[in-house]
Design a protein around this motif. Structure first.
Motif, PDB file in Angstrom:
ATOM      1  N   GLY A  51      -8.773  -8.906 -37.338  1.00  0.00           N
ATOM      2  CA  GLY A  51      -7.955  -9.165 -36.162  1.00  0.00           C
ATOM      3  C   GLY A  51      -6.928  -8.074 -35.917  1.00  0.00           C
ATOM      4  O   GLY A  51      -6.533  -7.344 -36.825  1.00  0.00           O
ATOM      5  N   ASN A  52      -6.500  -7.970 -34.677  1.00  0.00           N
ATOM      6  CA  ASN A  52      -5.436  -7.029 -34.311  1.00  0.00           C
ATOM      7  C   ASN A  52      -4.082  -7.672 -34.584  1.00  0.00           C
ATOM      8  O   ASN A  52      -3.892  -8.850 -34.311  1.00  0.00           O
ATOM      9  CB  ASN A  52      -5.536  -6.658 -32.832  1.00  0.00           C
ATOM     10  CG  ASN A  52      -6.796  -5.881 -32.531  1.00  0.00           C
ATOM     11  OD1 ASN A  52      -7.202  -5.033 -33.310  1.00  0.00           O
ATOM     12  ND2 ASN A  52      -7.425  -6.176 -31.408  1.00  0.00           N
ATOM     13  N   PRO A  53      -3.121  -6.900 -35.127  1.00  0.00           N
ATOM     14  CA  PRO A  53      -1.791  -7.458 -35.370  1.00  0.00           C
ATOM     15  C   PRO A  53      -1.232  -8.061 -34.084  1.00  0.00           C
ATOM     16  O   PRO A  53      -1.473  -7.514 -33.018  1.00  0.00           O
ATOM     17  CB  PRO A  53      -0.966  -6.248 -35.810  1.00  0.00           C
ATOM     18  CG  PRO A  53      -1.976  -5.268 -36.324  1.00  0.00           C
ATOM     19  CD  PRO A  53      -3.218  -5.497 -35.500  1.00  0.00           C
ATOM     20  N   PRO A  54      -0.564  -9.194 -34.154  1.00  0.00           N
ATOM     21  CA  PRO A  54      -0.046  -9.892 -35.329  1.00  0.00           C
ATOM     22  C   PRO A  54      -0.986 -10.960 -35.882  1.00  0.00           C
ATOM     23  O   PRO A  54      -0.549 -11.912 -36.516  1.00  0.00           O
ATOM     24  CB  PRO A  54       1.240 -10.527 -34.796  1.00  0.00           C
ATOM     25  CG  PRO A  54       0.877 -10.909 -33.388  1.00  0.00           C
ATOM     26  CD  PRO A  54      -0.046  -9.799 -32.913  1.00  0.00           C
ATOM     27  N   SER A  55      -2.280 -10.841 -35.665  1.00  0.00           N
ATOM     28  CA  SER A  55      -3.234 -11.839 -36.140  1.00  0.00           C
ATOM     29  C   SER A  55      -3.122 -12.036 -37.647  1.00  0.00           C
ATOM     30  O   SER A  55      -2.983 -11.057 -38.399  1.00  0.00           O
ATOM     31  CB  SER A  55      -4.659 -11.396 -35.817  1.00  0.00           C
ATOM     32  OG  SER A  55      -5.609 -12.197 -36.493  1.00  0.00           O
ATOM     33  N   PRO A  56      -3.218 -13.282 -38.109  1.00  0.00           N
ATOM     34  CA  PRO A  56      -3.255 -13.527 -39.560  1.00  0.00           C
ATOM     35  C   PRO A  56      -4.505 -12.946 -40.229  1.00  0.00           C
ATOM     36  O   PRO A  56      -4.605 -12.907 -41.451  1.00  0.00           O
ATOM     37  CB  PRO A  56      -3.269 -15.055 -39.665  1.00  0.00           C
ATOM     38  CG  PRO A  56      -2.795 -15.562 -38.366  1.00  0.00           C
ATOM     39  CD  PRO A  56      -3.168 -14.525 -37.345  1.00  0.00           C
ATOM     40  N   GLY A 104      -5.588  -5.500 -44.206  1.00  0.00           N
ATOM     41  CA  GLY A 104      -4.455  -5.147 -45.039  1.00  0.00           C
ATOM     42  C   GLY A 104      -3.507  -6.306 -45.301  1.00  0.00           C
ATOM     43  O   GLY A 104      -2.549  -6.154 -46.050  1.00  0.00           O
ATOM     44  N   THR A 105      -3.763  -7.452 -44.676  1.00  0.00           N
ATOM     45  CA  THR A 105      -2.942  -8.639 -44.923  1.00  0.00           C
ATOM     46  C   THR A 105      -3.723  -9.607 -45.806  1.00  0.00           C
ATOM     47  O   THR A 105      -4.957  -9.580 -45.824  1.00  0.00           O
ATOM     48  CB  THR A 105      -2.559  -9.351 -43.609  1.00  0.00           C
ATOM     49  OG1 THR A 105      -3.738  -9.919 -43.018  1.00  0.00           O
ATOM     50  CG2 THR A 105      -1.889  -8.393 -42.630  1.00  0.00           C
ATOM     51  N   PRO A 106      -3.036 -10.486 -46.534  1.00  0.00           N
ATOM     52  CA  PRO A 106      -3.743 -11.469 -47.369  1.00  0.00           C
ATOM     53  C   PRO A 106      -4.677 -12.374 -46.560  1.00  0.00           C
ATOM     54  O   PRO A 106      -5.703 -12.819 -47.062  1.00  0.00           O
ATOM     55  CB  PRO A 106      -2.614 -12.281 -48.000  1.00  0.00           C
ATOM     56  CG  PRO A 106      -1.411 -11.419 -47.930  1.00  0.00           C
ATOM     57  CD  PRO A 106      -1.583 -10.562 -46.697  1.00  0.00           C
ATOM     58  N   GLY A 107      -4.336 -12.612 -45.294  1.00  0.00           N
ATOM     59  CA  GLY A 107      -5.163 -13.470 -44.457  1.00  0.00           C
ATOM     60  C   GLY A 107      -6.516 -12.892 -44.123  1.00  0.00           C
ATOM     61  O   GLY A 107      -7.432 -13.610 -43.726  1.00  0.00           O
ATOM     62  N   ASN A 108      -6.684 -11.590 -44.289  1.00  0.00           N
ATOM     63  CA  ASN A 108      -7.966 -10.945 -44.014  1.00  0.00           C
ATOM     64  C   ASN A 108      -8.980 -11.192 -45.126  1.00  0.00           C
ATOM     65  O   ASN A 108     -10.180 -11.049 -44.920  1.00  0.00           O
ATOM     66  CB  ASN A 108      -7.748  -9.440 -43.802  1.00  0.00           C
ATOM     67  CG  ASN A 108      -8.997  -8.733 -43.336  1.00  0.00           C
ATOM     68  OD1 ASN A 108      -9.632  -8.025 -44.110  1.00  0.00           O
ATOM     69  ND2 ASN A 108      -9.350  -8.910 -42.071  1.00  0.00           N
ATOM     70  N   ASP A 109      -8.497 -11.607 -46.287  1.00  0.00           N
ATOM     71  CA  ASP A 109      -9.383 -11.846 -47.436  1.00  0.00           C
ATOM     72  C   ASP A 109     -10.237 -13.093 -47.235  1.00  0.00           C
ATOM     73  O   ASP A 109      -9.808 -14.059 -46.608  1.00  0.00           O
ATOM     74  CB  ASP A 109      -8.565 -12.027 -48.719  1.00  0.00           C
ATOM     75  CG  ASP A 109      -7.814 -10.783 -49.127  1.00  0.00           C
ATOM     76  OD1 ASP A 109      -8.192  -9.673 -48.686  1.00  0.00           O
ATOM     77  OD2 ASP A 109      -6.831 -10.915 -49.882  1.00  0.00           O
ATOM     78  N   PHE A 110     -11.436 -13.064 -47.814  1.00  0.00           N
ATOM     79  CA  PHE A 110     -12.291 -14.246 -47.804  1.00  0.00           C
ATOM     80  C   PHE A 110     -11.650 -15.340 -48.650  1.00  0.00           C
ATOM     81  O   PHE A 110     -10.969 -15.055 -49.638  1.00  0.00           O
ATOM     82  CB  PHE A 110     -13.680 -13.932 -48.383  1.00  0.00           C
ATOM     83  CG  PHE A 110     -14.501 -13.035 -47.504  1.00  0.00           C
ATOM     84  CD1 PHE A 110     -15.098 -13.512 -46.345  1.00  0.00           C
ATOM     85  CD2 PHE A 110     -14.689 -11.704 -47.838  1.00  0.00           C
ATOM     86  CE1 PHE A 110     -15.858 -12.684 -45.536  1.00  0.00           C
ATOM     87  CE2 PHE A 110     -15.457 -10.863 -47.038  1.00  0.00           C
ATOM     88  CZ  PHE A 110     -16.037 -11.361 -45.885  1.00  0.00           C
TER      89      PHE A 110
END
Length: 186
Positions: free
Chosen positions: A58-63, A67-73
């Protein structure tokens, strides 16, 4: 139900950022969806069927931003060795990704879709899969969605949105099925 070859399991956007319910509009239905997806993933691994993990960048500010923890499976469906990861930045797993070519190169014609969210990425992927000619199945109890606001501000409950989205897909783009019906046919 009949498969022409080993069906591919397509796990769509089962990522940690989709736990941020407030960002996505409030309540979510089917809290067991990820567990059903994990159950199916275990069967696919046991049978050595093809598995594709779809990750939404997702594009910031998407969770779901990279590079954010929310991008992890989510841990219960973390890709295993040799399982394909396809990254996307749109709602369809096919748009702007190599997924269609990968499936064609592998001779895969049967797809089983699970993941998040029914109203967005699952639906978009199922519609494109159907239009591309895949024999597509959407597992209703291994998908989920969030409450949705209509253009007039009317709030639609997640379970209603889920059922309507699945109804729109069924027999037009995909066969909607529950996991307990699918599993004995694998």
């Amino acid at each position: 139900m009949e498969f022409k070859n080993s069906p591919a399991l397509i796990l769509i956007d089962i990522q940690k950022g989709l736990e941020e319910v407030d960002y996505y509009g409030g309540c979510r239905n089917n809290p067991e969806a990820e567990h059903r997806a994990a159950d199916l993933l275990a069967i696919w691994r046991e049978k050595k069927y093809p598995v594709y993990h779809i990750k939404h960048d997702g594009n910031p500010p998407s969770p779901l931003s990279p590079g954010t923890p929310g991008n992890d499976f989510k841990d219960m469906v973390t890709p295993g060795d040799g399982e394909t990861i396809v990254e996307k930045n749109t709602n369809s797993a096919f748009l702007g990704t190599p997924l269609h070519q990968m499936l064609q190169d592998s001779g895969i014609t049967d797809l089983v879709l699970v993941g998040l969210t029914t109203a967005h990425c699952v639906s978009s992927t199922a519609r494109m899969a159907g239009n591309l000619g895949y024999n597509t199945f959407v597992v209703s109890d291994a998908t989920a969605t969030f409450d949705t606001l209509g253009p007039d501000g009317t709030k639609y409950e997640a379970d209603l949105v889920h059922r309507i989205c699945l109804s729109s897909l069924h027999r037009e783009f995909a066969t909607v099925i529950e996991s307990d019906i699918l599993i004995p046919n694998l």
